[in-house]
Write an enzyme that holds these catalytic residues in place. Structure first.
Site, PDB file in Angstrom:
ATOM      1  CG  HIS A 279       8.322  -6.298   3.694  1.00 55.08           C
ATOM      2  ND1 HIS A 279       9.023  -5.255   4.299  1.00 55.08           N
ATOM      3  CD2 HIS A 279       8.044  -5.874   2.434  1.00 55.08           C
ATOM      4  CE1 HIS A 279       9.155  -4.263   3.441  1.00 55.08           C
ATOM      5  NE2 HIS A 279       8.568  -4.613   2.306  1.00 55.08           N
TER       6      HIS A 279
ATOM      7  CG  ASP B 247      -8.221  14.925  24.073  1.00 59.16           C
ATOM      8  OD1 ASP B 247      -7.239  14.966  24.825  1.00 59.16           O
ATOM      9  OD2 ASP B 247      -8.457  13.971  23.316  1.00 59.16           O
TER      10      ASP B 247
ATOM     11  CD1 TRP C 217       0.181  -8.007   0.043  1.00 60.03           C
ATOM     12  CD2 TRP C 217      -1.345  -7.035   1.350  1.00 60.03           C
ATOM     13  NE1 TRP C 217      -0.451  -7.039  -0.705  1.00 60.03           N
ATOM     14  CE2 TRP C 217      -1.399  -6.417   0.076  1.00 60.03           C
ATOM     15  CE3 TRP C 217      -2.216  -6.568   2.340  1.00 60.03           C
ATOM     16  CZ2 TRP C 217      -2.265  -5.389  -0.244  1.00 60.03           C
ATOM     17  CZ3 TRP C 217      -3.096  -5.533   2.019  1.00 60.03           C
ATOM     18  CH2 TRP C 217      -3.118  -4.954   0.746  1.00 60.03           C
TER      19      TRP C 217
ATOM     20  CB  SER D 278      -7.243  -0.579  15.821  1.00 61.88           C
ATOM     21  OG  SER D 278      -6.470   0.583  15.967  1.00 61.88           O
ATOM     22  CB  SER D 279      -8.425   1.142  11.006  1.00 67.90           C
ATOM     23  OG  SER D 279      -7.067   0.772  11.025  1.00 67.90           O
TER      24      SER D 279
ATOM     25  CG  HIS E   9      -7.513   0.408  -5.774  1.00 69.33           C
ATOM     26  ND1 HIS E   9      -6.253   0.208  -6.301  1.00 69.33           N
ATOM     27  CD2 HIS E   9      -7.884   1.632  -6.201  1.00 69.33           C
ATOM     28  CE1 HIS E   9      -5.900   1.240  -7.030  1.00 69.33           C
ATOM     29  NE2 HIS E   9      -6.888   2.123  -6.982  1.00 69.33           N
TER      30      HIS E   9
ATOM     31  CD  GLU F  26      -5.049   0.146   3.900  1.00 70.74           C
ATOM     32  OE1 GLU F  26      -4.066   0.203   4.649  1.00 70.74           O
ATOM     33  OE2 GLU F  26      -6.193   0.500   4.246  1.00 70.74           O
TER      34      GLU F  26
ATOM     35  CE1 TYR G 100      -5.341   6.593  -5.450  1.00 71.06           C
ATOM     36  CE2 TYR G 100      -6.725   4.641  -5.255  1.00 71.06           C
ATOM     37  CZ  TYR G 100      -5.917   5.477  -6.011  1.00 71.06           C
ATOM     38  OH  TYR G 100      -5.682   5.189  -7.328  1.00 71.06           O
TER      39      TYR G 100
ATOM     40  CB  SER H 227      -0.893  20.517   0.654  1.00 72.35           C
ATOM     41  OG  SER H 227      -1.261  19.710  -0.450  1.00 72.35           O
TER      42      SER H 227
ATOM     43  CG  HIS I 206      -7.168  -1.626 -11.110  1.00 75.14           C
ATOM     44  ND1 HIS I 206      -7.248  -0.253 -11.041  1.00 75.14           N
ATOM     45  CD2 HIS I 206      -6.573  -1.996  -9.953  1.00 75.14           C
ATOM     46  CE1 HIS I 206      -6.725   0.165  -9.905  1.00 75.14           C
ATOM     47  NE2 HIS I 206      -6.309  -0.870  -9.242  1.00 75.14           N
ATOM     48  CG  HIS I 207      -5.718  -4.767  -7.527  1.00 74.38           C
ATOM     49  ND1 HIS I 207      -4.427  -4.471  -7.184  1.00 74.38           N
ATOM     50  CD2 HIS I 207      -6.438  -3.659  -7.213  1.00 74.38           C
ATOM     51  CE1 HIS I 207      -4.359  -3.250  -6.689  1.00 74.38           C
ATOM     52  NE2 HIS I 207      -5.581  -2.743  -6.689  1.00 74.38           N
TER      53      HIS I 207
ATOM     54  CB  THR J 285      -3.324  11.766  -9.462  1.00 74.58           C
ATOM     55  OG1 THR J 285      -4.240  10.837  -8.867  1.00 74.58           O
ATOM     56  CG2 THR J 285      -1.945  11.581  -8.851  1.00 74.58           C
TER      57      THR J 285
ATOM     58  CE  LYS K 129      -3.422  15.846  -3.622  1.00 80.96           C
ATOM     59  NZ  LYS K 129      -4.052  16.985  -2.991  1.00 80.96           N
TER      60      LYS K 129
ATOM     61  NE  ARG L 139       3.931  -9.605  -6.159  1.00 83.28           N
ATOM     62  CZ  ARG L 139       2.889  -8.908  -5.694  1.00 83.28           C
ATOM     63  NH1 ARG L 139       1.905  -8.562  -6.510  1.00 83.28           N
ATOM     64  NH2 ARG L 139       2.820  -8.538  -4.442  1.00 83.28           N
TER      65      ARG L 139
END
Length: 516
Positions: free
Chosen positions: A62, A92, A127, A157-158, A243, A245, A247, A258, A293-294, A319, A322, A441
């Protein structure tokens, strides 16, 4: 022949963007089905799944499918391919064949990831694929190897897509715009920040999972403490990518908020446009230096934990800029309450709730209690599952009638929004209480006292399912072709989206910058 078909070999940025869109929507329903099974299994002990490894396999797939094959392809591959050439006035993308290759690499990655669920009850490492659980001793089946190869293909790919975006923006725009960063629309700035983050961090993930692959299959010991390696090294390498990722997933939602605000308020740029641009860049920079921090529970020194806690709190500054700029934009103008306004309000509420819980768990002392609890699950689902996905829904309702000439009437959009909004809070808000009470979890069976709130979350998932059914049937019954002409006052896009909206391109001429 299929090999000569338009969709397989196309190098048109609109075709490839459409492939990204429809592929990501298809995978989203697969990932949603996994989450529905997860909630059914947590309704009561052994209410659906009875094996903990299969349950963890569904949790892992998931997360991987939602992150790498739904949110990223839609918000980066789809929106980026469709809109970047239109914004800068290019014919293009700069590297159209690389663009085609990047999509089919992603498709191959999805096939490999799906195969991982077929063999030996799937991948049950989460994951994050932490060793030693993902080592050969912890996961001797081939499913983990399939996931590693899947992540390799998705990462390649990315990286290719990001390089393509970067080159397109800097080589196919006019010289004065390249030299003046603030002349770019926020969409271009956001996609550039996302591309830079991916180019810098994905090779680190690739190195980590390659070392893990060697540990599993070639007797190396990079992540084996018993043999002289360091299992915490994998966590550092993974979260150095993981991390930023976060953002990568949320910045496209920021920039769509916006531009949708500009449309609703009929203004050229949102309130404090320059501050918004610098805030996006600041979020990208700060988000790259707070990965540990993880890992507060992994045995770091107190001074190191203090640094990461302080740096994480600093992200709240751009943040907050914004959030307050969007609020100020709406306070400064009169506007009509169309469904798009409610999507913006819903995003602001959900993302703010998720951000406030993030401030709480960024505290290195409190995190020792909250780590790996349902409170963390509630936090990142409010920020990502609701923040990023609300941005995707907003893009869908706002842009798809311009791209594909169909739309949903306002009543259908209102009903879908309110169902989704209520379902989101019913599903994920109770998880805060479960986390505060200490429920960890990734557990299939737990104390009976926790099942009351878990059942409330299941009701929210059923409302999610109902909202998608209503969305499908409202499109089937009420969709209609609309005139491709609308009042859009945003920067640059109004000049290009209809004047160059040809689905078929001819490459008998060179790609060059077009300017009205």
């Amino acid at each position: 022949m299929f090999l000569n078909s338009r969709w397989l070999t196309s190098t048109n940025h609109k075709d490839i963007g459409s492939l990204y869109f429809w592929f990501s929507i298809f995978v989203a329903f697969i990932a949603f089905s996994y989450s529905f099974i997860i909630r059914l299994s947590l309704m009561w002990p052994y209410s659906f799944l009875i094996d903990g490894n299969i349950y963890n396999s569904f949790v892992s797939l998931h997360a991987i499918f939602m992150i790498f094959f739904f949110v990223m392809p839609f918000s980066i591959g789809g929106l980026g391919n469709w809109l970047i050439p239109l914004y800068i006035g290019a014919v293009d993308m700069a590297l159209p064949r690389v663009n085609n290759l990047s999509f089919w690499l992603l498709f191959a990655a999805f096939i490999l990831g799906f195969f991982s669920s077929v063999f030996a009850m799937g991948i049950h490492t989460g994951w994050t694929i932490y060793p030693p659980l993902s080592s050969y001793i912890g996961s001797p089946n081939i499913s983990t190897d399939f996931i590693i190869f899947s992540l390799h293909c998705a990462g390649a790919s990315s990286i290719l897509a990001s390089i393509n975006f970067f080159i397109t923006v800097f080589f196919l725009t006019s010289d004065e715009e390249v030299l003046n960063f603030l002349k770019y629309p926020l969409f271009i700035i956001g996609q550039l920040v996302v591309a830079i983050l991916l180019i810098l961090t994905l090779p680190v993930l690739a190195a980590a999972i390659t070392m893990l692959l060697f540990d599993r299959n070639f007797n190396s010991c990079f992540f084996s403490n018993w043999d002289g390696g360091d299992v915490v090294l994998f966590q550092h390498l993974f979260w150095f990518f993981g991390h930023p990722e976060v953002y990568v997933l949320i910045i496209p939602a920021f920039i769509m908020i916006s531009h949708c605000s500009c449309y609703v308020l009929n203004i050229h740029v949102p309130f404090s446009n320059y501050s918004m641009a610098f805030a996006i860049v600041s979020i990208g920079i700060l988000g790259s230096i707070v990965w540990a921090h993880h890992m507060y529970t992994s045995g770091m020194d107190l001074d190191v934990r203090f640094y990461y806690a302080a740096a994480t709190l600093c992200i709240a500054i751009p943040t907050g800029i914004k959030i307050y700029s969007w609020i100020a934009s709406f306070f400064s103008r009169d506007y009509i309450y169309i469904p798009l306004v409610f999507w913006i309000y819903g995003f602001l509420f959900l993302f703010t709730v998720g951000g406030l819980t993030g401030v709480l768990i960024s505290n290195s002392s409190l995190n020792l209690f909250f780590h790996d609890s349902y409170y963390v699950v509630a936090h990142f689902h409010y920020v990502l599952s609701l923040g990023a996905v609300f941005g995707i829904f907003m893009s869908f309702f706002f842009l798809f009638d311009k791209f594909y000439s169909f739309y949903y009437d306002y009543s259908s959009q209102f009903i879908f929004f309110f169902l989704i909004f209520v379902a989101s809070n019913l599903t994920f808000f109770p998880l805060h209480y479960l986390g505060l009470w200490g429920l960890p979890r990734r557990y299939l069976i737990f104390d009976f006292n926790f099942y009351e709130y878990s059942f409330i979350a299941l009701i929210g998932m059923i409302m999610f399912l109902l909202s998608f059914v209503i969305l499908f049937f409202s499109f089937s019954l009420n969709s209609k072709v609309v005139d491709s002409c609308f009042n859009y006052n945003d920067l640059a896009l109004k000049y290009f989206i209809f004047k160059r909206n040809n689905f078929f391109h001819s490459y008998n001429y060179s790609i060059f910058y077009l300017k009205d």
